[in-house]
Design a protein around this motif. Structure first.
Motif, mmCIF file in Angstrom:
data_model
loop_
_atom_site.group_PDB
_atom_site.id
_atom_site.type_symbol
_atom_site.label_atom_id
_atom_site.label_comp_id
_atom_site.label_asym_id
_atom_site.label_seq_id
_atom_site.Cartn_x
_atom_site.Cartn_y
_atom_site.Cartn_z
ATOM 1 N N ALA A 69 0.863 -1.203 0.037
ATOM 2 C CA ALA A 69 0.059 -0.113 0.152
ATOM 3 C C ALA A 69 0.771 1.284 0.034
ATOM 4 C CB ALA A 69 -0.993 -0.070 1.232
ATOM 5 N N ASN A 70 1.957 1.404 0.642
ATOM 6 C CA ASN A 70 2.837 2.410 0.875
ATOM 7 C C ASN A 70 3.154 2.799 -0.389
ATOM 8 O OD1 ASN A 70 2.529 2.707 3.416
ATOM 9 N ND2 ASN A 70 4.561 1.645 4.326
ATOM 10 N N SER A 71 3.964 1.634 -1.074
ATOM 11 C CA SER A 71 4.614 1.885 -2.501
ATOM 12 C C SER A 71 3.730 2.325 -3.552
ATOM 13 C CB SER A 71 5.542 0.951 -2.924
ATOM 14 O OG SER A 71 5.222 -0.631 -2.535
ATOM 15 N N LEU A 72 2.417 1.638 -3.536
ATOM 16 C CA LEU A 72 1.374 2.081 -4.449
ATOM 17 C C LEU A 72 1.087 3.532 -4.289
ATOM 18 C CD1 LEU A 72 -1.463 -0.641 -4.470
ATOM 19 C CD2 LEU A 72 -0.199 0.494 -6.396
ATOM 20 N N GLU A 73 0.743 3.963 -3.105
ATOM 21 C CA GLU A 73 0.559 5.345 -2.810
ATOM 22 C C GLU A 73 1.484 6.443 -3.119
ATOM 23 O OE1 GLU A 73 -1.748 7.110 0.917
ATOM 24 O OE2 GLU A 73 0.454 6.877 1.253
ATOM 25 N N LYS A 74 2.700 5.888 -3.152
ATOM 26 C CA LYS A 74 4.066 6.816 -3.638
ATOM 27 C C LYS A 74 3.924 6.876 -5.157
ATOM 28 C CE LYS A 74 7.247 6.297 0.197
ATOM 29 N NZ LYS A 74 8.075 5.069 0.623
ATOM 30 N N THR A 75 3.521 5.730 -5.622
ATOM 31 C CA THR A 75 3.500 5.627 -7.264
ATOM 32 C C THR A 75 2.491 6.715 -7.792
ATOM 33 O OG1 THR A 75 4.286 3.382 -7.093
ATOM 34 C CG2 THR A 75 3.694 4.317 -9.305
ATOM 35 N N ILE A 76 1.271 6.184 -7.070
ATOM 36 C CA ILE A 76 0.234 7.005 -7.361
ATOM 37 C C ILE A 76 0.297 8.790 -7.216
ATOM 38 C CG2 ILE A 76 -2.219 7.577 -6.841
ATOM 39 C CD1 ILE A 76 -2.494 4.713 -6.225
ATOM 40 N N ILE A 77 1.012 8.941 -6.256
ATOM 41 C CA ILE A 77 1.273 10.310 -6.046
ATOM 42 C C ILE A 77 2.263 10.997 -7.005
ATOM 43 C CG2 ILE A 77 2.346 12.087 -4.341
ATOM 44 C CD1 ILE A 77 1.180 10.452 -2.077
ATOM 45 N N ARG A 78 3.237 10.153 -7.359
ATOM 46 C CA ARG A 78 4.274 10.611 -8.458
ATOM 47 C C ARG A 78 3.627 10.752 -9.561
ATOM 48 N NH1 ARG A 78 8.235 7.263 -6.226
ATOM 49 N NH2 ARG A 78 7.587 5.484 -7.534
ATOM 50 N N PHE A 79 2.540 9.761 -10.139
ATOM 51 C CA PHE A 79 1.883 9.790 -11.221
ATOM 52 C C PHE A 79 0.976 11.357 -11.413
ATOM 53 C CE2 PHE A 79 -2.131 8.944 -13.447
ATOM 54 C CZ PHE A 79 -1.621 8.575 -14.671
ATOM 55 N N VAL A 80 0.216 11.466 -10.187
ATOM 56 C CA VAL A 80 -0.704 12.642 -10.231
ATOM 57 C C VAL A 80 0.079 13.939 -10.219
ATOM 58 C CG1 VAL A 80 -2.328 13.937 -8.664
ATOM 59 C CG2 VAL A 80 -2.587 11.277 -8.814
ATOM 60 N N ASN A 81 1.230 14.067 -9.521
ATOM 61 C CA ASN A 81 1.962 15.224 -9.701
ATOM 62 C C ASN A 81 2.714 15.467 -10.931
ATOM 63 O OD1 ASN A 81 1.709 15.707 -7.043
ATOM 64 N ND2 ASN A 81 3.524 14.749 -6.279
ATOM 65 N N LYS A 82 2.824 14.395 -11.845
ATOM 66 C CA LYS A 82 3.338 14.380 -13.085
ATOM 67 C C LYS A 82 2.240 14.848 -14.063
ATOM 68 C CE LYS A 82 5.949 11.341 -16.239
ATOM 69 N NZ LYS A 82 6.247 10.070 -16.435
ATOM 70 N N LYS A 83 0.970 14.527 -13.892
ATOM 71 C CA LYS A 83 0.136 14.544 -14.723
ATOM 72 C C LYS A 83 -0.530 15.922 -14.518
ATOM 73 C CE LYS A 83 0.211 10.877 -17.272
ATOM 74 N NZ LYS A 83 1.013 10.985 -18.543
ATOM 75 N N MET A 84 -0.803 16.496 -13.222
ATOM 76 C CA MET A 84 -1.386 17.623 -13.008
ATOM 77 C C MET A 84 -0.651 18.853 -12.565
ATOM 78 S SD MET A 84 -4.709 15.778 -10.928
ATOM 79 C CE MET A 84 -5.519 17.209 -10.654
ATOM 80 N N VAL A 85 0.650 18.728 -13.387
ATOM 81 C CA VAL A 85 1.394 20.201 -12.994
ATOM 82 C C VAL A 85 1.038 21.415 -12.686
ATOM 83 C CG1 VAL A 85 3.649 19.061 -13.664
ATOM 84 C CG2 VAL A 85 2.250 19.769 -15.357
ATOM 85 N N ASN A 86 0.001 21.678 -13.482
ATOM 86 C CA ASN A 86 -0.805 22.917 -13.267
ATOM 87 C C ASN A 86 -1.556 23.118 -12.062
ATOM 88 O OD1 ASN A 86 0.864 23.936 -15.433
ATOM 89 N ND2 ASN A 86 -0.564 23.146 -16.882
ATOM 90 N N ALA A 87 -2.170 21.968 -11.760
ATOM 91 C CA ALA A 87 -3.267 21.940 -10.545
ATOM 92 C C ALA A 87 -2.529 22.550 -9.217
ATOM 93 C CB ALA A 87 -3.802 20.813 -10.562
ATOM 94 N N GLY A 88 -3.386 23.051 -8.248
ATOM 95 C CA GLY A 88 -2.924 23.489 -6.960
ATOM 96 C C GLY A 88 -2.698 22.180 -5.971
ATOM 97 N N PRO A 89 -1.704 22.375 -4.892
ATOM 98 C CA PRO A 89 -1.393 21.129 -4.177
ATOM 99 C C PRO A 89 -2.530 20.270 -3.726
ATOM 100 C CG PRO A 89 -0.479 23.316 -3.230
ATOM 101 C CD PRO A 89 -1.113 23.528 -4.320
ATOM 102 N N GLY A 90 -3.494 21.351 -3.191
ATOM 103 C CA GLY A 90 -4.794 20.610 -2.478
ATOM 104 C C GLY A 90 -5.460 19.749 -3.602
ATOM 105 N N LEU A 91 -5.822 20.106 -4.772
ATOM 106 C CA LEU A 91 -6.296 19.489 -5.843
ATOM 107 C C LEU A 91 -5.802 18.031 -6.234
ATOM 108 C CD1 LEU A 91 -9.010 19.403 -7.797
ATOM 109 C CD2 LEU A 91 -7.502 20.586 -9.691
ATOM 110 N N ARG A 92 -4.441 18.303 -6.208
ATOM 111 C CA ARG A 92 -3.644 17.135 -6.381
ATOM 112 C C ARG A 92 -3.761 16.114 -5.350
ATOM 113 N NH1 ARG A 92 2.111 19.121 -7.870
ATOM 114 N NH2 ARG A 92 1.452 21.003 -7.551
ATOM 115 N N ARG A 93 -3.977 16.640 -3.961
ATOM 116 C CA ARG A 93 -3.839 15.552 -2.847
ATOM 117 C C ARG A 93 -5.248 14.961 -3.206
ATOM 118 N NH1 ARG A 93 -1.215 18.944 0.509
ATOM 119 N NH2 ARG A 93 -3.178 20.277 0.925
#
Ligand code: SF4
Ligand code: SF4
Length: 436
Positions: A106-130
């Motif tokens: 679960a930890n590594s999945l979560e890290k991968t998902i966060i990396r993926f979201v940060n990469k795909k939503m570079v223009n979104a604010g941190p709240g929306l990415r979370r």
């Protein structure tokens, strides 16, 4: 590329990088454990059927009435877990425990998902990415929780029955509600608890603390030459969030060795050895495998050898008990409401009762015969009594003998039961009473 160059290339590819040794071993062992966790209930290798009150051990169906085998199995497992905690510390937690495997996944999945979201939503604010990452985590964790719950509940309910309930989205019956509740708990565990479960809820850590002694395998910080560069990499690598340099006896430490990899990675680059290591006992100095083979595998005192002998005794007892087990449980006993009765034809009747259970998977037949009693016959029971798989019967019957063939008073006899399928005839020594 010549042969020698190819050989050198493949050798280089197999070389374990500094800082990955235990991590690789652990991930290989954890993957194998996950496969075992899934396989055990699905193939009846180890399972308890709560509804039918049956135990399954390596494909053998045991009835709850088979106390000896059930007792030996439970004792064997209990001593095995206790012995592992005493000799290898929290090897179970770091390498084998399903909770730890799922938490780390679960930890590594979560890290991968966060990396993926940060990469795909570079223009979104941190709240929306979370929020996006949390939604994605939920979408992936929910089916994973259903699968894990399915396997877990299969240890207690027949998997096929469970599968049908799952397909029918059964949340009305008691079984369905229990399944849905376990899924919810599993989901919350994956999403929120993870390794917190190990320190806050699981009793194994406390048990291991009680069982460890001066020879138990621990993870130690041992730095007599003061080589530690205080980089804190070991602290950052620790999934339990502790600093192993404080003590080797911290309750949170699961002996996962991530800190050893972290330290060997950083000090290895500087040409030095790790200052964190696995070590037998309290000193932390004895890390390299030394001495005889039995010391190297942890048999370091008489107590450990005694526990190993005890384990072998239970394992042998269990193997013998399973190998001599009869698929049909049969008991024959006298029904002594009266010592005897006299039939209309003048023959003497003694009353008996047969209790039989077919614990096998195929139809069984029971044929009774008499020995040591001249001219004796049975009344009230069929020759070749049929028992369906899982069926239990209680049947009364008479042994009938002409007076002329009996001694006055007590006559010794045997009732012989030929059971098919069965490993041998079963004999019951009984007494036949005749008038004085
Ligand atoms: S201190 Fe080391 S061995 Fe203990 S839990 Fe943390 S990383 Fe694992
Ligand atoms: S990783 Fe090793 S060198 Fe770095 S702080 Fe931890 S023990 Fe010291």
């Amino acid at each position: 590329m010549n042969t020698q160059t190819k050989k050198n290339e493949s050798k280089r590819a197999r070389t374990v990088l500094p800082g990955t040794r235990y991590h690789r071993v652990r991930k290989t062992v954890q993957t194998s454990c996950f496969l075992v966790f899934v396989t055990l209930p699905l193939f009846n290798i180890m399972r308890v059927d709560l509804l039918r009150q049956r135990f399954y051990v390596f494909g053998t169906e045991l009835w709850i009435s088979e106390f000896a085998i059930v007792f030996l199995t439970l004792m064997f497992l209990w001593i095995l877990i206790a012995a592992m905690a005493m000799v290898y510390g929290r090897f179970w937690c770091g390498y084998l425990c399903p909770q730890m495997i799922f938490s780390e996944t679960a930890n590594s999945l979560e890290k991968t998902i966060i990396r993926f979201v940060n990469k795909k939503m570079v223009n979104a604010g941190p709240g929306l990415r979370r929020v996006a990452a949390a939604v994605l985590v939920g979408i992936i964790f929910l089916p994973a929780s259903v699968f894990v719950t399915f396997v877990f509940v299969s240890y207690f309910v027949p998997p096929l029955d469970l599968f049908h309930r799952l397909l029918g989205l059964d949340i009305r019956t008691a079984g369905g509600i229990a399944g849905a509740s376990v899924t919810l708990v599993t989901f919350l565990d994956f999403a929120l608890l993870r390794q917190r479960f190990c320190t806050a809820i699981c009793p194994y850590g406390y048990l291991q603390n009680m069982l460890k002694d001066k020879h138990t395998l621990l993870v130690h910080f041992h730095d007599p030459n003061e080589e530690c560069i205080k980089c804190n990499k070991c602290v950052r690598a620790c999934p339990m969030g502790i600093d192993i340099r404080m003590s080797a006896h911290q309750l949170e430490c699961t002996h996962c060795a991530e800190c050893i990899d972290a330290c060997s990675g950083i000090l290895g680059r500087l040409g030095a050895q790790t200052v964190i290591q696995y070590a037998w006992g309290d000193s932390g100095a004895e890390s390299a495998p030394k001495g005889n083979w039995y010391r190297r595998i942890g048999l370091r005192d008489g107590k450990r050898i005694a526990v190993l002998v005890l384990l072998l005794v239970y394992a042998t007892g269990l193997s013998i008990a399973i190998s001599v087990r009869q698929p049909v449980l049969l008991r024959i006993m006298p029904d002594r409401i009266s010592l005897y009765s006299v039939g209309k034809d003048g023959k003497i009747h003694n009353h008996f009762r047969m209790v039989a259970s077919n614990r096998g998977h195929v139809q069984a037949s029971i044929s009774l015969s008499l020995a040591d009693l001249k001219d004796g016959t049975f009344d009230g029971i069929d020759d070749g009594k049929i028992l369906e798989p899982g069926e239990s019967v209680q049947q009364q019957f008479d042994v009938v003998v002409p007076v002329s063939s009996l001694h006055p008073g007590i006559n010794r006899m045997r009732i012989i039961a030929d059971v098919v399928p069965g490993k041998r005839s079963q004999q019951f020594s009984e007494t036949f009473f005749a008038p004085q």
